[in-house]
Write a protein that holds these residues in place. Structure first.
Motif, PDB file in Angstrom:
ATOM      1  N   ASN A   1       7.756  -2.147   3.216  1.00 51.66           N
ATOM      2  CA  ASN A   1       7.128  -3.150   2.362  1.00 51.66           C
ATOM      3  C   ASN A   1       6.604  -2.502   1.083  1.00 51.66           C
ATOM      4  O   ASN A   1       5.432  -2.618   0.727  1.00 51.66           O
ATOM      5  CB  ASN A   1       5.991  -3.870   3.093  1.00 51.66           C
ATOM      6  N   ALA A   2       7.493  -1.826   0.381  1.00 52.28           N
ATOM      7  CA  ALA A   2       7.112  -1.024  -0.772  1.00 52.28           C
ATOM      8  C   ALA A   2       7.932  -1.393  -2.004  1.00 52.28           C
ATOM      9  O   ALA A   2       9.135  -1.653  -1.893  1.00 52.28           O
ATOM     10  CB  ALA A   2       7.316   0.456  -0.470  1.00 52.28           C
TER      11      ALA A   2
ATOM     12  N   ALA B   1      17.295  -4.606   1.950  1.00 51.62           N
ATOM     13  CA  ALA B   1      15.838  -4.735   1.941  1.00 51.62           C
ATOM     14  C   ALA B   1      15.380  -5.791   2.944  1.00 51.62           C
ATOM     15  O   ALA B   1      14.412  -5.584   3.685  1.00 51.62           O
ATOM     16  CB  ALA B   1      15.352  -5.086   0.538  1.00 51.62           C
ATOM     17  N   ARG B   2      16.080  -6.900   2.996  1.00 56.05           N
ATOM     18  CA  ARG B   2      15.710  -7.986   3.912  1.00 56.05           C
ATOM     19  C   ARG B   2      15.780  -7.548   5.363  1.00 56.05           C
ATOM     20  O   ARG B   2      14.882  -7.830   6.165  1.00 56.05           O
ATOM     21  CB  ARG B   2      16.644  -9.179   3.689  1.00 56.05           C
ATOM     22  N   ASP B   3      16.859  -6.831   5.709  1.00 55.81           N
ATOM     23  CA  ASP B   3      17.119  -6.487   7.099  1.00 55.81           C
ATOM     24  C   ASP B   3      16.752  -5.049   7.457  1.00 55.81           C
ATOM     25  O   ASP B   3      17.008  -4.618   8.581  1.00 55.81           O
ATOM     26  CB  ASP B   3      18.604  -6.710   7.415  1.00 55.81           C
ATOM     27  N   SER B   4      16.161  -4.319   6.505  1.00 52.14           N
ATOM     28  CA  SER B   4      15.865  -2.891   6.715  1.00 52.14           C
ATOM     29  C   SER B   4      17.103  -2.183   7.254  1.00 52.14           C
ATOM     30  O   SER B   4      17.052  -1.462   8.256  1.00 52.14           O
ATOM     31  CB  SER B   4      14.686  -2.708   7.674  1.00 52.14           C
ATOM     32  N   ALA B   5      18.209  -2.402   6.559  1.00 51.13           N
ATOM     33  CA  ALA B   5      19.509  -1.887   6.984  1.00 51.13           C
ATOM     34  C   ALA B   5      19.900  -0.680   6.136  1.00 51.13           C
ATOM     35  O   ALA B   5      20.095  -0.817   4.928  1.00 51.13           O
ATOM     36  CB  ALA B   5      20.577  -2.974   6.855  1.00 51.13           C
TER      37      ALA B   5
ATOM     38  N   THR C   1       0.832  -1.208   0.000  1.00 48.67           N
ATOM     39  CA  THR C   1       0.000   0.000   0.000  1.00 48.67           C
ATOM     40  C   THR C   1       0.865   1.256   0.000  1.00 48.67           C
ATOM     41  O   THR C   1       0.343   2.368   0.018  1.00 48.67           O
ATOM     42  CB  THR C   1      -0.937   0.018   1.225  1.00 48.67           C
ATOM     43  N   THR C   2       2.173   1.064   0.019  1.00 45.94           N
ATOM     44  CA  THR C   2       3.136   2.163  -0.066  1.00 45.94           C
ATOM     45  C   THR C   2       4.059   1.889  -1.248  1.00 45.94           C
ATOM     46  O   THR C   2       4.390   0.731  -1.531  1.00 45.94           O
ATOM     47  CB  THR C   2       3.976   2.254   1.222  1.00 45.94           C
TER      48      THR C   2
ATOM     49  N   ALA D   1      16.689  -0.216   1.445  1.00 47.34           N
ATOM     50  CA  ALA D   1      16.381  -0.417   2.864  1.00 47.34           C
ATOM     51  C   ALA D   1      14.993   0.098   3.200  1.00 47.34           C
ATOM     52  O   ALA D   1      14.244  -0.540   3.956  1.00 47.34           O
ATOM     53  CB  ALA D   1      17.422   0.276   3.737  1.00 47.34           C
ATOM     54  N   LEU D   2      14.636   1.244   2.643  1.00 50.94           N
ATOM     55  CA  LEU D   2      13.303   1.804   2.887  1.00 50.94           C
ATOM     56  C   LEU D   2      12.234   0.915   2.269  1.00 50.94           C
ATOM     57  O   LEU D   2      11.153   0.740   2.848  1.00 50.94           O
ATOM     58  CB  LEU D   2      13.221   3.224   2.323  1.00 50.94           C
ATOM     59  N   ALA D   3      12.532   0.327   1.116  1.00 52.14           N
ATOM     60  CA  ALA D   3      11.584  -0.585   0.480  1.00 52.14           C
ATOM     61  C   ALA D   3      11.299  -1.769   1.393  1.00 52.14           C
ATOM     62  O   ALA D   3      10.153  -2.216   1.517  1.00 52.14           O
ATOM     63  CB  ALA D   3      12.131  -1.059  -0.860  1.00 52.14           C
TER      64      ALA D   3
END
Length: 289
Positions: free
Chosen positions: A58-59, A156-160, A33-34, A52-54
């Protein structure tokens, strides 16, 4: 998208008529939704920090032009209520931002006076969305674009957060965010990331003599016992940028016809991003055997 299977190996292609349609087809693999908008022609450097932001939001990462959202991309925005614009108005115009707001989207622009500042601001947003971070990656934002793409799956996996530098120095703001995160990795060898910079932030170096070796070392360091991989052209990185949100658990392998593909040994599934030539694809399949 095309699918083929030979013995134990499943081969898939995600390929649009252009980079914009390819990014839209990649977005179709997600529930979201983002969305994140990046101008891959003018500001791929800005987009390097978006992976990382993706992961955090969850975008998907959707590719646009400075003054235009291509029709295939526009269609993928229909299921969203929030949109991040990465980069300045020179990358994605205020007209685009205003039109999206007028259409009812919540729009947040994250930019800076340069790619380095943008990466810090994106990193701070990642921490805000996730409530913190346990890893961060420091890359060369001028000479290390391929390295940044290699690490994008992990980011992306770790929001790093992925923090861009010039490979020699790091700003006070960048150092502040890096020092707030316990596990720090510098991507690239001495020619890309100076030892003085790596030591100043207490980072662990992961790198090889070229983009292919660095890519392989990243996979061996951050992925264990994987059998599924995404293939991306080593000299055109835009498809890898768009794919980072869906490659969290199946790393990106940078390839060309003559690259070392030994990391693909035992692969059970490969997904080729964009238009990879037939000879390279065949050599990837052979490497899996």
């Amino acid at each position: 998208m095309t699918v083929s299977s030979a013995s134990a190996l499943t081969f898939v292609e995600i390929k649009g008529n252009n980079r914009y349609q390819t990014s839209a087809l990649i977005a179709d693999k997600q529930n979201y939704t983002t969305a994140i908008l990046v101008n891959s022609t003018k500001s791929i450097a800005d987009g390097l920090s978006a992976s990382a932001l993706a992961g955090a939001a969850n975008a998907p990462i959707l590719l646009v032009k400075q003054n235009e959202i291509p029709a295939d991309v526009e269609l993928r925005l229909e299921c969203t209520n929030k949109i991040y614009i990465i980069g300045s108005e020179n990358a994605i115009s205020k007209n685009i931002e205003d039109r999206l707001k007028k259409s009812g989207f919540i729009v947040s622009r994250i930019g800076g006076k340069n790619r380095y500042e943008t990466s810090v601001n994106v990193g701070n947003e990642v921490k805000r969305v996730k409530g913190g971070a346990s890893e961060t990656f420091i890359v060369n934002g001028t000479k290390g674009e391929a390295d940044a793409m290699s690490i994008s799956s992990v980011a992306a996996r770790d929001s790093a957060p992925v923090i861009l530098t010039d490979g020699k120095t790091i700003s006070a703001d960048a150092k502040k965010i890096v020092n707030s995160i316990p596990n720090r990795y510098a991507i690239g060898l001495q020619g890309v990331m100076d030892e003085s910079l790596v030591e100043s932030v207490g980072a662990t170096r992961v790198g090889g003599k070229n983009r292919f070796e660095t890519n392989k070392k990243i996979i061996n360091t951050f992925y264990k016992n994987v059998a599924s991989y995404y293939l991306s052209k080593s000299d055109q990185l835009v498809d890898a940028l768009a794919a980072s949100p869906i490659t969290k658990y199946s790393p990106i392998v940078l390839v060309n016809k003559n690259s070392d593909k030994s990391v693909l040994k035992g692969a059970q599934k490969m997904t080729a991003l964009g238009g990879i030539d037939k000879a390279t694809i065949e050599s990837c399949k052979k490497a899996a055997q």
